[in-house]
Design a protein around this motif. Structure first.
Motif, mmCIF file in Angstrom:
data_model
loop_
_atom_site.group_PDB
_atom_site.id
_atom_site.type_symbol
_atom_site.label_atom_id
_atom_site.label_comp_id
_atom_site.label_asym_id
_atom_site.label_seq_id
_atom_site.Cartn_x
_atom_site.Cartn_y
_atom_site.Cartn_z
ATOM 1 N N GLN A 136 0.831 -1.213 0.000
ATOM 2 C CA GLN A 136 0.000 0.000 0.000
ATOM 3 C C GLN A 136 0.871 1.271 0.000
ATOM 4 N N ILE A 137 2.150 1.077 0.295
ATOM 5 C CA ILE A 137 3.069 2.238 0.310
ATOM 6 C C ILE A 137 3.655 2.361 -1.097
ATOM 7 N N PRO A 138 3.576 3.553 -1.709
ATOM 8 C CA PRO A 138 4.096 3.669 -3.077
ATOM 9 C C PRO A 138 5.552 3.186 -3.153
ATOM 10 N N HIS A 139 5.875 2.481 -4.234
ATOM 11 C CA HIS A 139 7.182 1.841 -4.380
ATOM 12 C C HIS A 139 8.359 2.798 -4.130
ATOM 13 N N PRO A 140 8.342 4.048 -4.669
ATOM 14 C CA PRO A 140 9.507 4.921 -4.447
ATOM 15 C C PRO A 140 9.724 5.294 -2.981
ATOM 16 N N LYS A 141 8.721 5.054 -2.145
ATOM 17 C CA LYS A 141 8.862 5.390 -0.713
ATOM 18 C C LYS A 141 9.378 4.201 0.102
ATOM 19 N N ARG A 142 9.683 3.075 -0.595
ATOM 20 C CA ARG A 142 10.184 1.874 0.099
ATOM 21 C C ARG A 142 11.656 1.674 -0.240
ATOM 22 N N ALA A 143 12.368 0.929 0.594
ATOM 23 C CA ALA A 143 13.804 0.691 0.344
ATOM 24 C C ALA A 143 14.007 0.147 -1.061
ATOM 25 N N ALA A 144 13.154 -0.808 -1.467
ATOM 26 C CA ALA A 144 13.308 -1.447 -2.782
ATOM 27 C C ALA A 144 13.143 -0.434 -3.910
ATOM 28 N N GLY A 145 12.421 0.648 -3.653
ATOM 29 C CA GLY A 145 12.176 1.651 -4.694
ATOM 30 C C GLY A 145 13.150 2.821 -4.584
ATOM 31 N N GLY A 146 14.149 2.702 -3.716
ATOM 32 C CA GLY A 146 15.181 3.742 -3.599
ATOM 33 C C GLY A 146 14.858 4.817 -2.569
ATOM 34 N N ALA A 147 13.996 4.507 -1.593
ATOM 35 C CA ALA A 147 13.666 5.504 -0.550
ATOM 36 C C ALA A 147 14.948 5.966 0.160
ATOM 37 N N GLY A 178 12.296 -10.392 0.950
ATOM 38 C CA GLY A 178 11.503 -11.552 0.519
ATOM 39 C C GLY A 178 10.113 -11.129 0.075
ATOM 40 N N TYR A 179 9.485 -10.226 0.864
ATOM 41 C CA TYR A 179 8.150 -9.734 0.509
ATOM 42 C C TYR A 179 8.188 -9.007 -0.832
ATOM 43 N N GLU A 180 9.221 -8.183 -0.998
ATOM 44 C CA GLU A 180 9.311 -7.396 -2.242
ATOM 45 C C GLU A 180 9.397 -8.323 -3.455
ATOM 46 N N ALA A 181 10.199 -9.395 -3.315
ATOM 47 C CA ALA A 181 10.355 -10.317 -4.445
ATOM 48 C C ALA A 181 9.022 -11.000 -4.759
#
Ligand code: ACO
Length: 509
Positions: free
Chosen positions: A367-378, A439-442
């Protein structure tokens, strides 16, 4: 002394499993495949000593799994002192029932001319039909107290040591009251019979499930002593007492893997769990990674519409405006997420607590936009400084998401973590949280790709590549993350610690 290397061969190569059906003159092979493991039978090295050109053929009739073992080789090592060729007949007899050692012509004749094959239906009741890749499949389910179910399972579980790690075939001559606790599911393909007398069913896979006592919550009530008669006038049926349902063995044969049968089978068992008022939740005994993925994927897709409908998300402003700058001592869980509502959803869908937590965490992360997550480069450095005071509400959500995850992981592994110094404790928890998140991101990447109908998506980070067998599962499975934990994050076992230690998949009293 002979060079042992010359006389040793790889047991996984030597064993050939084939599914056969009647042919024009004699039975024809429908599928042929090798085992994934043979260590339970031939030892950790999975080597067989004493033969050249060895082939151990295990044949199974497609409809009723009538089994036959045939051993052939070019040359056998002549015993010298203590060194002798492995006694294959003796070794295999511990794993393959006696009936499989008949003469090959007799066996072939029985399969070719099986008079009952035409009218064969799998034991139990038809519980689900579906299509995959334009082929038709059915799932049948029956109690282990039914002798037809037992007979078929006796043959099906010959596959256990070859494909289910730490799996042990069930003991099938237990008393009826305990056999009744078991339900066996069989997956079959409906095929066009190859001959007029052949069966229209071809075995695909199966699963065993059993009822496991669920100790009802007492909620502070005191026990009431009643003056009843003893023994009770009515027989207590263990199959109707409140229980957890536990999946023990779960197998889809290699030629059918990767076509959605595992998901169909799991969802069928899950639906039966929901429909049964005496079953409180569905659990799994020693799942392996492939099963974890299957289950995560199935549960995520089951729960997703409900979580969306209930507008589940992290509240980015858990503190009242007047709270000032005081540093919070606890994670304000009940203000961050609707805990009561989530408990209701969990009980409604009968998903075990840890598994539900995994699915919820994955959903909330998504539910958190991808760019705001570690995987999205936050910007993690900024997040560490700003914490719950970040300007952007999704950055605050992400901060709280990690706090909720760490809180759960900490509670589960408190006993181990409190033994560490504070800095090491913080580091271990942080590492584990990052691994779980990775793991969740994958998984979310794969779910997302599937939603968009794409077969392949961008691969996850290299260090989260799974340790699965690519030769068995090529394509998308190479993208699966292996769950890496610095501290444990295991499934449902808080309730049944003793059970977990007993790895064998067999009845538990
Ligand atoms: C409780 C226990 O018995 S644990 C032991 C489980 N059994 C085994 O490992 C025996 C050998 N393996 C099998 O029987 C099968 O490969 C199973 C049961 C693990 C999977 O069944 P399949 O029919 O192949 O799975 P299905 O095609 O439905 O795929 C379900 C999901 O799991 C994933 N998956 C399936 N197999 C694997 C694997 N080996 N590695 C990683 N992921 C996998 C699929 O990609 C799919 O995810 P998606 O829905 O996001 O696309």
């Amino acid at each position: 002394m002979a060079d042992q290397g010359d006389w040793s061969c790889d047991a996984n190569d030597a064993v050939q499993l084939s599914v056969i059906q009647p042919g024009e003159q004699k039975p024809a092979t429908l599928d042929i495949f090798h085992p994934q493991f043979t260590y339970p039978i031939f030892g950790d090295d999975e080597q067989i000593f004493g033969y050249k050109g060895l082939i151990i053929r295990l044949r199974f009739a497609a409809h009723d799994l009538r089994t036959h073992v045939h051993i052939s080789y070019d040359e056998k090592f002549k015993a010298v002192g203590d060194a002798a060729a492995t006694d294959l007949n003796k070794t295999l007899r511990d794993w393959v029932p006696e009936f499989a050692f008949a003469h090959l012509p007799e066996y072939e004749n029985a399969v070719q001319k099986d008079e009952n094959a035409k009218d064969f239906t799998p034991p139990g009741k038809l519980v689900h039909s579906y299509q995959s890749k334009e082929r038709n499949y059915e799932i049948w389910a029956g109690s282990l107290a039914d002798s037809a179910v037992r007979n078929l399972l006796a043959r099906a579980q010959i596959f256990v040591p070859f494909f289910i790690e730490a799996g042990t075939p069930l003991v099938l001559d237990d008393p009826e009251w305990t056999l009744e606790r078991w339900t066996v599911y069989f997956v079959y393909e409906k095929i066009t019979p190859p001959t007029p007398t052949a069966s229209q069913f071809s075995f695909v896979g199966y699963s065993t499930t059993y009822r496991w006592w669920f100790y009802p919550e007492q909620k502070g009530e005191k026990g009431v002593i009643q003056n009843g008669t003893f023994p009770y006038p009515e027989e207590i049926r263990f199959s109707t007492l409140p229980s957890r349902l536990r999946i023990a063995q779960f197998l889809i044969l290699p030629p059918h893997q990767g076509s959605g049968h595992g998901s169909q089978l799991y969802n069928t068992i899950h639906k039966a769990t929901i429909a049964d008022d005496t079953v409180i939740e569905l659990t799994v005994e020693d799942p392996n990674e492939a099963f974890d993925v299957l289950r995560d994927s199935a549960d995520y897709h089951t729960l997703y519409p409900e979580l969306i409908k209930q507008k589940i998300n992290i509240n980015p402003n858990p503190y009242p405006a007047e709270a000032g700058k005081r540093r919070p001592r606890h994670v304000p869980t009940a203000t961050l997420i609707p805990t009561q509502k989530l408990t209701e959803i969990r009980s409604q869908y009968k998903i075990a607590p840890t598994q539900f937590a995994h699915i919820l965490e994955m959903f909330l992360l998504n539910q958190i936009p991808h760019p705001k997550r570690a995987a999205g480069g936050a910007n993690m450095a900024r997040l560490l400084t700003k914490k719950h005071k970040a300007d952007d509400e999704n950055e605050r959500r992400y901060y709280w998401w990690r706090m909720l995850l760490k809180q759960r992981l900490y509670k589960r592994s408190r006993d181990i973590l409190i033994q560490l110094d504070l800095p090491e404790r913080i580091q271990k928890l942080d590492e584990t949280a990052s691994n779980v998140e990775e793991g969740y991101e994958a998984l979310l990447t794969v779910f997302g790709a599937r939603e968009k109908g794409k077969a392949t998506a961008a691969p996850p980070p290299a260090d989260s590549t799974p340790e699965t067998d690519d030769s068995v599962r090529p394509d998308t499975h190479t993208m699966r993350p292996k769950r890496k934990y610095a501290v444990e994050d295991d499934e449902d076992e808080d309730e049944d610690e003793a059970e977990r230690s007993e790895a064998a998949k067999r009845p538990k009293m």
